[in-house]
Design a protein around this motif. Structure first.
Motif, PDB file in Angstrom:
ATOM      1  N   ASN A 138       0.813  -1.211   0.000  1.00 53.15           N
ATOM      2  CA  ASN A 138       0.000   0.000   0.000  1.00 53.15           C
ATOM      3  C   ASN A 138       0.847   1.262   0.000  1.00 53.15           C
ATOM      4  N   VAL A 139       0.357   2.280  -0.682  1.00 56.55           N
ATOM      5  CA  VAL A 139       0.988   3.598  -0.689  1.00 56.55           C
ATOM      6  C   VAL A 139       0.144   4.550   0.143  1.00 56.55           C
ATOM      7  N   HIS A 140       0.786   5.272   1.023  1.00 54.53           N
ATOM      8  CA  HIS A 140       0.090   6.248   1.850  1.00 54.53           C
ATOM      9  C   HIS A 140      -0.271   7.474   1.017  1.00 54.53           C
ATOM     10  N   CYS A 170      -1.867  -2.650  12.735  1.00 53.34           N
ATOM     11  CA  CYS A 170      -1.249  -2.763  11.414  1.00 53.34           C
ATOM     12  C   CYS A 170      -1.439  -1.469  10.634  1.00 53.34           C
ATOM     13  N   LEU A 171      -0.451  -1.125   9.869  1.00 57.18           N
ATOM     14  CA  LEU A 171      -0.526   0.037   8.982  1.00 57.18           C
ATOM     15  C   LEU A 171      -0.983  -0.419   7.608  1.00 57.18           C
ATOM     16  N   HIS A 172      -1.979   0.215   7.044  1.00 59.76           N
ATOM     17  CA  HIS A 172      -2.427  -0.127   5.700  1.00 59.76           C
ATOM     18  C   HIS A 172      -1.643   0.710   4.703  1.00 59.76           C
ATOM     19  N   ILE A 173      -0.335   0.555   4.768  1.00 59.03           N
ATOM     20  CA  ILE A 173       0.523   1.327   3.874  1.00 59.03           C
ATOM     21  C   ILE A 173       1.688   0.465   3.458  1.00 59.03           C
ATOM     22  N   GLY A 174       2.560   1.021   2.624  1.00 56.79           N
ATOM     23  CA  GLY A 174       3.815   0.351   2.353  1.00 56.79           C
ATOM     24  C   GLY A 174       4.186   0.194   0.908  1.00 56.79           C
ATOM     25  N   ILE A 207       1.723  10.043  -2.030  1.00 54.48           N
ATOM     26  CA  ILE A 207       1.192  10.363  -3.358  1.00 54.48           C
ATOM     27  C   ILE A 207       1.120  11.873  -3.549  1.00 54.48           C
ATOM     28  N   SER A 208       0.715  12.585  -2.514  1.00 50.90           N
ATOM     29  CA  SER A 208       0.575  14.042  -2.610  1.00 50.90           C
ATOM     30  C   SER A 208       1.929  14.742  -2.620  1.00 50.90           C
ATOM     31  N   ALA A 209       2.901  14.172  -1.916  1.00 45.84           N
ATOM     32  CA  ALA A 209       4.186  14.845  -1.757  1.00 45.84           C
ATOM     33  C   ALA A 209       5.126  14.646  -2.939  1.00 45.84           C
ATOM     34  N   VAL A 210       4.993  13.519  -3.650  1.00 48.20           N
ATOM     35  CA  VAL A 210       5.873  13.231  -4.782  1.00 48.20           C
ATOM     36  C   VAL A 210       5.239  13.785  -6.055  1.00 48.20           C
TER      37      VAL A 210
END
Length: 282
Positions: A116-118, A277-281, A122-125
């Motif tokens: 997953n991407v946080h 758990c983090l839904h990111i990565g 997405i906003s910062a890149v």
């Protein structure tokens, strides 16, 4: 447990290059990372083809967080306190890195890895999404075709930005999954989106004939897309369609690969347990 040579070289290189956020192999044979006063580790949940629930088709990675005293930390709180874009990017990339490192420790046959991407990343890149992570993938000798970058729901609601990000990841040979929380989310998509996977929670789909109708509508959004039904999915009411994949507690709890839960055939699980758990990565 034998650590692959490229994974070992990667870890050895990080000892000097990233001393402020070391990544290390713990005593249980899992790869952890330190972030400020937290220890991060990976857990994985299997994803099955509806016609074969004996062998995982893929795994989705999540992050587990504890502080240095062993107390569990809610990862959502961690990200909400990061106001600096550079910190958000660094933490997100750190998560995806330990997920992939842990995944390389086990062959997992040819299973795919969902990361997953946080939304903050997405906003910062601004552009070339996926290029930095592709360097990690290449350094570990891992096939980029086995990586599926999972995008946040918020991105699907911004069609123009979604198409731009999708194109970036495709240029880096990474497959993409999108998350939706309603059938309406896919109406603005076009064939040129070329989405590989569409994920939706079971609770957002109808039952009986309505379920079949909803799945048909999702499938029509892209002839390249496979549908993954997630979360409170059960084994009794699903259609055995070739494009349907299943992910939920009934098909396997999130766990480290060293746990027996990921080494056995899926069984109906006990009532869901709370996990940090983090839904990111991705």
């Amino acid at each position: 447990m034998k650590v692959p040579s490229k994974t070992r070289l990667f870890l050895d290189g990080l000892k000097t290059n990233n001393s402020n956020r070391p990544i290390f192999l713990n005593e249980d044979g899992e790869i952890n990372a330190k972030w400020q006063n937290l220890i991060l580790s990976s857990v994985f949940q299997p994803i099955y083809h509806s016609r074969d629930i004996s062998t995982p088709y893929a795994y989705e990675a999540f992050v587990r967080c504890i502080d240095l005293y062993g107390n569990q930390i809610k990862p959502g709180d961690l990200f909400s306190k990061l106001a600096d874009n550079d910190e958000i990017i660094s933490l997100d990339r750190l998560c995806r890195t330990i997920h992939l490192l842990n995944f390389t420790l086990y062959s997992a046959d040819d299973a795919l890895l969902f990361l997953n991407v946080h939304e903050g990343l997405i906003s910062a890149v601004d552009d070339n999404h996926g290029s930095s992570f592709r360097k990690v993938v290449d350094a570990l000798g891992f096939s980029p075709n086995r990586i599926v970058i999972e995008l946040p729901i918020s991105l699907v609601k911004d069609t123009k930005r979604l198409h731009f990000v999708l194109q970036n990841y495709r240029l880096n040979s990474l497959e993409v999954a999108i998350n939706i929380d309603s059938i309406e989310d896919i109406q603005g998509l076009s064939e040129r989106a070329n989405i590989h996977y569409i994920k939706i929670a079971r609770s957002f789909l109808g039952t009986g004939s309505d379920l079949e109708k909803d799945l048909d509508l999702i499938a029509q959004s892209s002839n390249q897309a496979n549908i993954i039904i997630t979360k409170n999915v059960d084994k009794a009411s699903l259609l055995p369609d070739q494009k349907i994949f299943l992910q939920g507690n009934a098909y396997g709890e999130s766990a480290a690969f060293t746990k027996e839960t990921l080494a056995t055939s899926p069984q109906l699980s006990s009532p869901p347990q709370e996990r940090i758990c983090l839904h990111i990565g991705g």
